[in-house]
Design an enzyme around this catalytic site. Structure first.
Site, mmCIF file in Angstrom:
data_model
loop_
_atom_site.group_PDB
_atom_site.id
_atom_site.type_symbol
_atom_site.label_atom_id
_atom_site.label_comp_id
_atom_site.label_asym_id
_atom_site.label_seq_id
_atom_site.Cartn_x
_atom_site.Cartn_y
_atom_site.Cartn_z
ATOM 1 N N SER A 65 0.794 -1.228 0.000
ATOM 2 C CA SER A 65 0.000 0.000 0.000
ATOM 3 C C SER A 65 0.828 1.281 0.000
ATOM 4 O O SER A 65 0.283 2.352 -0.213
ATOM 5 C CB SER A 65 -0.968 0.022 1.190
ATOM 6 N N LYS A 102 1.078 4.897 6.957
ATOM 7 C CA LYS A 102 0.427 5.678 5.896
ATOM 8 C C LYS A 102 0.943 7.117 5.939
ATOM 9 O O LYS A 102 1.542 7.552 6.909
ATOM 10 C CB LYS A 102 -1.100 5.715 6.084
#
Length: 148
Positions: A65, A102
């Site tokens: 990701s 993230k």
């Protein structure tokens, strides 16, 4: 979906520096140029990437990701928990009890965690229980396909 991380440990403040030769000049990523024939200095890589040893720990990334941001599965992330995260930082964060890595960002005026892969949706932080473990300052990425 999140990118899970595996806690590897803290920076060893008592470790002796390992000095590695630092070649003079630069390695051009474009047109090749002749290499210099001498060593400019020695570099302690840990001292270069770890600014605050007592507040630094390492985690291993897993998943795809964050690839657009240069973080790949298996990379070792250098995380500084003394830094105050700001928009644009990559963070290791627990969201509703799930640890992930993230980039902090906003959509409109609301805070989100943003993946570096379009296959993953942004994670809204409004009304979520969040605990920032730290800001990722560097990552160690092998270019030998896991062969060390």
């Amino acid at each position: 979906m999140t990118i899970p991380v595996q806690y590897l440990g803290q920076c060893d403040q008592s470790a002796q520096p390992v000095m590695i030769p630092l070649a003079a000049g630069e390695a051009r990523a474009g047109f090749p140029s002749p290499a210099d024939d001498y060593i400019e200095a020695e570099l302690d890589l840990i001292a270069h990437i770890v600014q605050r040893p007592s507040a630094t720990f390492y985690v291993r990334a897993a998943g795809d990701s964050m690839e657009r941001y240069g973080i790949f599965s298996g990379d070792i992330l250098v995380v500084d928990r003394s830094l105050e995260p700001v928009e644009g930082d990559v963070v290791v964060i627990a969201v509703d009890g799930e640890i992930t890595c993230k980039r902090l960002g906003k959509i409109g005026k609301r805070p989100y965690l943003l993946a570096g892969n379009e296959a993953y949706k942004p994670i809204p932080l409004a009304n979520a229980e969040c605990h920032v473990w730290g800001v990722v300052t560097h990552n160690v990425h092998s270019h030998r396909g896991g062969r060390g």
